[in-house]
Design an enzyme around this catalytic site. Structure first.
Site, PDB file in Angstrom:
ATOM      1  N   ARG A  24      10.126 -14.085  10.915  1.00 47.79           N
ATOM      2  CA  ARG A  24      10.610 -14.246   9.748  1.00 47.79           C
ATOM      3  C   ARG A  24       9.667 -15.010   8.966  1.00 47.79           C
ATOM      4  NH1 ARG A  24      14.801 -17.370   8.215  1.00 47.79           N
ATOM      5  NH2 ARG A  24      15.613 -17.187  10.453  1.00 47.79           N
ATOM      6  N   TYR A  40      10.739   1.012 -13.021  1.00 51.27           N
ATOM      7  CA  TYR A  40      11.159   1.681 -11.881  1.00 51.27           C
ATOM      8  C   TYR A  40      12.806   1.471 -11.908  1.00 51.27           C
ATOM      9  CZ  TYR A  40      11.852   2.028  -6.813  1.00 51.27           C
ATOM     10  OH  TYR A  40      12.443   2.613  -5.252  1.00 51.27           O
ATOM     11  N   ASP A  93       4.700  -5.604 -12.388  1.00 53.13           N
ATOM     12  CA  ASP A  93       4.625  -4.600 -11.161  1.00 53.13           C
ATOM     13  C   ASP A  93       3.289  -3.986 -11.448  1.00 53.13           C
ATOM     14  OD1 ASP A  93       4.998  -2.379  -9.231  1.00 53.13           O
ATOM     15  OD2 ASP A  93       6.976  -2.396  -9.800  1.00 53.13           O
ATOM     16  N   LYS A 105       3.253   2.420  -1.509  1.00 51.37           N
ATOM     17  CA  LYS A 105       2.688   3.337  -2.277  1.00 51.37           C
ATOM     18  C   LYS A 105       1.088   3.361  -1.942  1.00 51.37           C
ATOM     19  CE  LYS A 105       6.864   3.977  -4.090  1.00 51.37           C
ATOM     20  NZ  LYS A 105       7.472   2.894  -3.715  1.00 51.37           N
TER      21      LYS A 105
END
Length: 396
Positions: A55, A108, A180, A205
């Site tokens: 983590r 989005y 973004d 993406k």
């Protein structure tokens, strides 16, 4: 100074401490502690340390993050498990209760949910501006505005945001900006070059490029990325080692893939403009796009994303024609996501239907005849031919 194609192959190599040409996958949750207490303290507390606990960090994640930070021209980057983990972590690293956020009308859909549903639960107010009208930004700002959240080109309507204008306004008032950059990729656009503070991606993406992983990334200054890392420790959205390795593998061909995708998308957009059953084409690489000149100023390429509106005598027929096209495509898959080597086509009004009212969809420029297209690297003749035969079914 090396070129981007060379950086994609060689940047971040310092984190590969083996003799392997291809970085190994560090498929481990934890690492042996150093016997020196001072070294153990460093490992346990240093931001993004790659050899303590998954983590906290991972060597392959560190290598991929360094490469993406270099691509975006930022000091550092932090990988997350999904694009939304990157967006939410970045936003929550900037704001606190009582703050005000200004966001675009078109985003989005999952980011829209974060803004309109989740943040208000914690005492954060949201206002919206039309990214195609810079004057509307000034009207939306308040004394307690702490963040301006952007996305350009926007999903799904390909609206362009004037990054220089927004960055200048934000800096004059001490407001943080987050953009973004998923739709463009750093091959086509680097928001940091225009003064944007934080750049986020759904690395699922274009960066990954093969539709085989989910990942996100936050790019910014060392200070901001370390703040986001500390926030991510609590939110828990760390990227798994194998997905980090897949992302690094995908990044190697990013420049090649995106340039071929750009070429295909522009050719397909020009073909759509001449087709009698296509009412409108939205592609920022076309002179017909209302913000084409702005796109030319701040983009190096025009992305593989475009929207078309299938014609019809009324809204019902437009919807029927759009569905007919989707049902008859063979090369283009009707599947969510974007930015992979394969071409995809979806119906935005259906995808956004769960999260947006009809009025909200209208404001975001989404209608029932619209198709969002993610162009891949297939041969352009096959892509055109697929839409040609699918559109022909609407005349039957």
């Amino acid at each position: 100074m090396s070129h981007i194609e060379t950086d994609l192959i060689h940047a971040g190599q310092a984190f590969n401490e083996t003799r392997s040409v291809v970085p190994p996958i560090y498929q481990t949750a934890t690492y042996f502690a150093d016997t020196n207490p001072e070294d153990f303290l460093k490992a346990a507390t240093e931001a993004r340390y790659p050899y303590f606990y998954q983590r906290h960090g991972n060597p392959v994640s560190s290598q991929a993050a360094e490469l993406i930070a270099k691509l975006e021209g930022k000091e550092a980057a932090l990988l997350t498990a999904t694009g939304m983990a990157a967006i939410s972590t970045a936003v929550l690293s900037v704001i606190r209760a009582g703050d005000h956020v200004v966001a675009q009308l078109s985003h989005y859909s999952a980011a829209s949910i974060l803004l309109k549903e989740l943040l208000p639960q914690f005492g954060v107010e949201i206002s919206y501006f039309d990214q195609q009208d810079t004057s509307s930004l000034d009207a939306a700002l308040r004394d307690n505005t702490r963040l301006i959240y952007l996305e350009t080109p926007s999903n799904p309507n390909l609206a362009i945001t004037d990054l220089v204008y927004v960055a200048d306004v934000a800096k004059s008032r001490g407001i943080t900006t987050i953009c973004d950059n998923t739709f463009a990729s750093p091959i086509n656009q680097r928001p940091g070059d225009f003064g944007i503070d934080v750049v986020v991606h759904s690395a699922t993406k274009y960066l990954g490029g093969h539709s085989d992983l989910t990942a996100g990334v936050i790019c910014s200054s060392e200070e901001m990325v370390n703040k986001a890392w500390k926030k991510l420790l609590s939110l828990g959205g760390a990227l798994a080692p194998f997905d980090a390795w897949l992302l690094l593998r995908g990044l190697r061909t990013l420049a090649l893939r995106v340039r071929q995708i750009n070429e295909n998308a522009l050719a397909l957009a020009h073909w759509f403009e001449k087709h009698p059953l296509i009412k409108r084409v939205l592609y920022c690489g076309l002179p017909s796009h209302p913000q084409h000149e702005l796109a030319k100023r701040q983009m190096m390429g025009y992305t593989g994303m475009l929207c078309v509106e299938v014609d019809g005598r009324n809204e019902q027929e437009q919807f029927a024609h759009a569905q007919t096209v989707l049902n008859n495509l063979h090369v283009f898959a009707n599947a969510a996501s974007l930015g992979g080597v394969e071409s995809l086509a979806v119906h935005p009004a259906s995808m956004w239907g769960l999260h947006h009212s009809p009025e909200q969809k209208l404001k975001a420029g989404i209608n029932d005849g619209m198709l969002r297209i993610s162009v891949g690297i297939e041969h352009i003749d096959d892509l055109i031919g697929d839409f040609e035969q699918a559109l022909a079914q609407c005349a039957d």
